[in-house]
Motif scaffolding. Structure first.
Motif: not given
Length: 325
Positions: A267-270, A256-258, A227-228, A214-215
């Motif tokens: 903000x990054x969901x792992x 996903x990142x925002x 995100x990788x 996601x970019x």
């Protein structure tokens, strides 16, 4: 609640939402006016429409395919929803997504008419949908077509299909709508598209990392952050140089990142860590981490940055956090 005194940002759980029709929630998108949240339920084959203030469902969009991601056009009037694949006669199941070859569609929901008004034919396994900041185009990444479908945002007509790298997913525009960057999960590359010519003009491969997913662009369009999924890093791309200049380790399988409205915090969901991380973009440092439900996959902030909504794919729930800066 987790507080970072050094970086002056706090994240605290406010509430958890569940619903009988929320089955495998894949993504959440909050309208530009901040009043409505759209939650795409992949296996439920619906989009639940939530009132952001009351957290109550105020509508349901039923689909003929599996909804994945969304974007808005015309200031939020239209909600575009990608179908991972169509369901029904003529669309057989395919356990191995790598072998799936049947094109799908993007559905367009009119928030005024409260109905699906268009279905636009795109490629095979469409994923991210992104509208250009100038409102001219909607770009759709197609996993198994290894392409991006370009749709006229006003007429809903397909203008072009641009070949990019292997298994493209994330798409982000520069704020002047001049270029779009596409991260290719399968090829470990980034494709740069000239929006005027609708052609891929560059492939970035050095130091991209494992399975970029996601970019997003920073508000000043100086950088792209992505995100990788494969190695657990967030990477920063300098747009002028088209090169990776920094990275930071977060949780396992970031998805996903925002960005917050200022562009300072990401903000990054792992997915495998069952957590959400906050990254200071200037310092490229993880400054906070908070637990979520099982397998968080989607997230979005309200326009003021005050609330973060996270979809928990395996829990079938939404975690809502209060954010203070």
């Amino acid at each position: 609640m987790l507080i970072s005194l050094l970086f002056m940002v706090t994240i605290s759980l406010d509430t958890v939402i569940s619903h009988p029709q929320m089955v495998a929630p894949k993504s959440v998108y909050i309208s530009p006016d901040g009043k409505t949240a759209y939650v795409n339920n992949l296996e439920g084959m619906n989009t639940l429409i939530f009132d952001v203030v009351t957290r109550k469902v105020k509508g349901v969009i039923k689909h003929i395919g599996k909804p994945v991601e969304s974007c808005f056009s015309e200031g939020g009037r239209y909600v575009w929803i990608s179908y991972y694949r169509l369901i029904g006669k003529g669309y057989p199941p395919c356990p191995n997504w790598r072998e799936y070859k049947i094109p799908s569609v993007v559905a367009v929901y009119d928030t005024v008419k409260k109905a699906l008004v268009r279905k636009v034919k795109v490629g095979v396994i469409p994923k991210i949908i992104e509208a250009s900041p100038d409102g001219k185009y909607v770009f759709v990444s197609n996993w198994n077509s290894h392409s991006v479908t370009v749709v006229d945002a006003e007429t809903f007509e397909v203008k072009e299909e641009i070949k990019v790298g292997w298994v493209p997913r994330g798409v982000a525009f520069t704020n002047d709508s001049r270029f779009a960057y596409v991260v290719n999960m399968g090829g470990f590359t980034i494709s740069k598209i000239d929006v005027d010519s609708l052609k891929a003009v560059k492939v970035i491969s050095k130091a991209v990392g494992n399975r970029p997913r996601h970019i997003v662009a920073t508000p000043d369009s100086n950088y792209m952050l992505f995100s990788c999924h494969g190695d657990g890093y967030i990477r920063k791309l300098d747009i002028k140089a088209d090169s990776i200049i920094d990275k930071v380790k977060v949780g396992h399988q970031p998805r996903t990142i925002t960005l917050d409205p200022s562009g300072r915090y990401l903000f990054v969901v792992n997915y495998k860590s069952n957590s959400v991380s906050i990254v200071d973009v200037d310092l490229m440092t993880e400054v906070a981490e908070e637990k979520t439900g099982l397998k968080p996959v989607g997230c979005d902030l309200t326009p003021d940055g005050g609330e973060l909504w996270v979809t928990d794919y395996s829990s079938g729930s939404i975690h809502i956090y209060k954010i203070q800066y």
